[in-house]
Design a protein around this motif. Structure first.
Motif, PDB file in Angstrom:
ATOM      1  N   GLU A 160      -7.941   0.471   2.437  1.00  0.00           N
ATOM      2  CA  GLU A 160      -8.945   1.257   3.161  1.00  0.00           C
ATOM      3  C   GLU A 160      -8.513   1.570   4.589  1.00  0.00           C
ATOM      4  OE1 GLU A 160     -12.693  -0.780   2.761  1.00  0.00           O
ATOM      5  OE2 GLU A 160     -12.933  -0.084   0.671  1.00  0.00           O
ATOM      6  N   SER A 161      -7.723   0.696   5.213  1.00  0.00           N
ATOM      7  CA  SER A 161      -7.282   0.989   6.573  1.00  0.00           C
ATOM      8  C   SER A 161      -6.216   2.082   6.587  1.00  0.00           C
ATOM      9  CB  SER A 161      -6.780  -0.272   7.276  1.00  0.00           C
ATOM     10  OG  SER A 161      -5.639  -0.773   6.652  1.00  0.00           O
TER      11      SER A 161
ATOM     12  N   HIS B 238      -6.002   4.435   3.910  1.00  0.00           N
ATOM     13  CA  HIS B 238      -6.594   5.587   3.230  1.00  0.00           C
ATOM     14  C   HIS B 238      -8.108   5.576   3.461  1.00  0.00           C
ATOM     15  CE1 HIS B 238      -2.716   6.116   1.351  1.00  0.00           C
ATOM     16  NE2 HIS B 238      -2.755   4.851   0.952  1.00  0.00           N
ATOM     17  N   HIS B 239      -8.521   6.228   4.532  1.00  0.00           N
ATOM     18  CA  HIS B 239      -9.937   6.211   4.940  1.00  0.00           C
ATOM     19  C   HIS B 239     -10.850   6.819   3.884  1.00  0.00           C
ATOM     20  CE1 HIS B 239      -8.837   4.679   8.832  1.00  0.00           C
ATOM     21  NE2 HIS B 239      -7.876   5.587   8.881  1.00  0.00           N
ATOM     22  N   CYS B 240     -10.320   7.702   3.045  1.00  0.00           N
ATOM     23  CA  CYS B 240     -11.149   8.308   1.996  1.00  0.00           C
ATOM     24  C   CYS B 240     -11.629   7.249   0.997  1.00  0.00           C
ATOM     25  CB  CYS B 240     -10.394   9.418   1.275  1.00  0.00           C
ATOM     26  SG  CYS B 240      -8.938   8.869   0.367  1.00  0.00           S
ATOM     27  N   LEU B 241     -10.899   6.172   0.851  1.00  0.00           N
ATOM     28  CA  LEU B 241     -11.333   5.099  -0.064  1.00  0.00           C
ATOM     29  C   LEU B 241     -12.520   4.349   0.542  1.00  0.00           C
ATOM     30  CD1 LEU B 241      -7.896   3.663  -1.245  1.00  0.00           C
ATOM     31  CD2 LEU B 241      -9.418   5.251  -2.457  1.00  0.00           C
ATOM     32  N   ARG B 242     -12.487   4.140   1.836  1.00  0.00           N
ATOM     33  CA  ARG B 242     -13.592   3.452   2.498  1.00  0.00           C
ATOM     34  C   ARG B 242     -14.877   4.249   2.351  1.00  0.00           C
ATOM     35  NH1 ARG B 242     -12.638   2.705   8.576  1.00  0.00           N
ATOM     36  NH2 ARG B 242     -10.571   2.522   7.668  1.00  0.00           N
ATOM     37  N   ALA B 243     -14.772   5.562   2.422  1.00  0.00           N
ATOM     38  CA  ALA B 243     -15.939   6.430   2.298  1.00  0.00           C
ATOM     39  C   ALA B 243     -16.502   6.424   0.869  1.00  0.00           C
ATOM     40  CB  ALA B 243     -15.586   7.855   2.709  1.00  0.00           C
ATOM     41  N   ALA B 244     -15.633   6.126  -0.094  1.00  0.00           N
ATOM     42  CA  ALA B 244     -16.075   6.117  -1.493  1.00  0.00           C
ATOM     43  C   ALA B 244     -17.031   4.979  -1.717  1.00  0.00           C
ATOM     44  CB  ALA B 244     -14.866   5.974  -2.427  1.00  0.00           C
TER      45      ALA B 244
ATOM     46  N   VAL C 225       0.848  -1.196   0.000  1.00  0.00           N
ATOM     47  CA  VAL C 225       0.000   0.000   0.000  1.00  0.00           C
ATOM     48  C   VAL C 225       0.877   1.237   0.000  1.00  0.00           C
ATOM     49  CG1 VAL C 225      -1.766   1.264   1.302  1.00  0.00           C
ATOM     50  CG2 VAL C 225      -1.772  -1.242   1.301  1.00  0.00           C
ATOM     51  N   ALA C 226       0.540   2.199  -0.825  1.00  0.00           N
ATOM     52  CA  ALA C 226       1.252   3.479  -0.834  1.00  0.00           C
ATOM     53  C   ALA C 226       0.957   4.229   0.456  1.00  0.00           C
ATOM     54  CB  ALA C 226       0.815   4.311  -2.035  1.00  0.00           C
ATOM     55  N   ARG C 227       1.949   4.921   0.962  1.00  0.00           N
ATOM     56  CA  ARG C 227       1.747   5.709   2.184  1.00  0.00           C
ATOM     57  C   ARG C 227       0.816   6.892   1.948  1.00  0.00           C
ATOM     58  NH1 ARG C 227       4.733   3.850   6.198  1.00  0.00           N
ATOM     59  NH2 ARG C 227       6.711   2.818   5.736  1.00  0.00           N
ATOM     60  N   SER C 228       0.811   7.403   0.725  1.00  0.00           N
ATOM     61  CA  SER C 228       0.002   8.570   0.395  1.00  0.00           C
ATOM     62  C   SER C 228      -0.576   8.402  -1.007  1.00  0.00           C
ATOM     63  CB  SER C 228       0.885   9.819   0.449  1.00  0.00           C
ATOM     64  OG  SER C 228       0.292  10.882  -0.241  1.00  0.00           O
ATOM     65  N   LEU C 229      -1.831   8.799  -1.190  1.00  0.00           N
ATOM     66  CA  LEU C 229      -2.411   8.763  -2.533  1.00  0.00           C
ATOM     67  C   LEU C 229      -1.773   9.822  -3.424  1.00  0.00           C
ATOM     68  CD1 LEU C 229      -6.212   8.166  -1.837  1.00  0.00           C
ATOM     69  CD2 LEU C 229      -4.425   6.494  -2.335  1.00  0.00           C
ATOM     70  N   ALA C 230      -1.253  10.879  -2.819  1.00  0.00           N
ATOM     71  CA  ALA C 230      -0.617  11.947  -3.597  1.00  0.00           C
ATOM     72  C   ALA C 230       0.657  11.466  -4.301  1.00  0.00           C
ATOM     73  CB  ALA C 230      -0.297  13.134  -2.695  1.00  0.00           C
ATOM     74  N   GLU C 231       1.301  10.437  -3.767  1.00  0.00           N
ATOM     75  CA  GLU C 231       2.524   9.932  -4.404  1.00  0.00           C
ATOM     76  C   GLU C 231       2.224   9.067  -5.630  1.00  0.00           C
ATOM     77  OE1 GLU C 231       4.477   6.201  -2.389  1.00  0.00           O
ATOM     78  OE2 GLU C 231       3.506   7.364  -0.820  1.00  0.00           O
ATOM     79  N   LEU C 232       0.964   8.730  -5.837  1.00  0.00           N
ATOM     80  CA  LEU C 232       0.567   7.899  -6.981  1.00  0.00           C
ATOM     81  C   LEU C 232       0.363   8.810  -8.185  1.00  0.00           C
ATOM     82  CD1 LEU C 232      -1.944   5.556  -5.131  1.00  0.00           C
ATOM     83  CD2 LEU C 232       0.489   5.149  -5.609  1.00  0.00           C
ATOM     84  N   VAL C 233       1.329   8.851  -9.058  1.00  0.00           N
ATOM     85  CA  VAL C 233       1.329   9.800 -10.173  1.00  0.00           C
ATOM     86  C   VAL C 233       1.379   9.079 -11.519  1.00  0.00           C
ATOM     87  CG1 VAL C 233       2.292  11.702  -8.842  1.00  0.00           C
ATOM     88  CG2 VAL C 233       3.833  10.090  -9.968  1.00  0.00           C
ATOM     89  N   GLY C 234       0.723   7.934 -11.575  1.00  0.00           N
ATOM     90  CA  GLY C 234       0.691   7.163 -12.818  1.00  0.00           C
ATOM     91  C   GLY C 234      -0.095   7.875 -13.903  1.00  0.00           C
ATOM     92  N   PRO C 235      -0.080   7.306 -15.096  1.00  0.00           N
ATOM     93  CA  PRO C 235      -0.748   7.939 -16.234  1.00  0.00           C
ATOM     94  C   PRO C 235      -2.266   7.990 -16.070  1.00  0.00           C
ATOM     95  CG  PRO C 235      -0.009   5.742 -16.812  1.00  0.00           C
ATOM     96  CD  PRO C 235       0.528   6.021 -15.451  1.00  0.00           C
TER      97      PRO C 235
END
Length: 113
Positions: A104-105, A107-113, A23-33
């Motif tokens: 989800e554990s 990145h709580h924002c994913l659980r809310a999605a 799991v990535a520590r931050s969603l902001a670091e995910l900069v894929g295409p």
């Protein structure tokens, strides 16, 4: 495993038996295409057809499912997954329970999605 974590709170969630989900520590670091055609490396997709057109919603979901399920390297996540796109498609992804729980554990924002 710099910049990523197989756990959110010390508990390993398994992508498959014997292998923790990465799991990535931050969603902001995910900069894929976000656009174009992406070809996955063999270590993530064993099929001869490893190219995914990100404009095709089914291809996008299939690629994200494979990357999230098969990744053992944070670099693959950062290079292939886009954080904003992941948030948008998260509810549509068909993932193993351990992969979903791990993400989800952390990145709580994913659980809310």
């Amino acid at each position: 495993m710099q910049g990523l974590s197989p756990t959110a709170a010390g508990v390993a969630f398994l992508a498959r038996p014997g292998r923790p989900a990465v799991v990535a520590r931050s969603l902001a670091e995910l900069v894929g295409p976000r656009h174009g055609v992406v070809e996955l490396p063999v270590r993530l997709m064993w099929s001869a057809d490893r190219a995914f057109d990100l404009a095709d919603p089914d291809d996008l979901l299939w690629m994200y499912e494979n990357v999230l399920r098969e990744s053992t390297r944070g670099d693959d996540l950062r290079r292939l997954i886009d954080g904003e796109t992941l948030r948008r498609v998260w509810p549509l992804l068909n993932l193993p329970r351990g992969v979903r729980q791990a993400w989800e554990s952390r990145h709580h924002c994913l659980r809310a999605a």
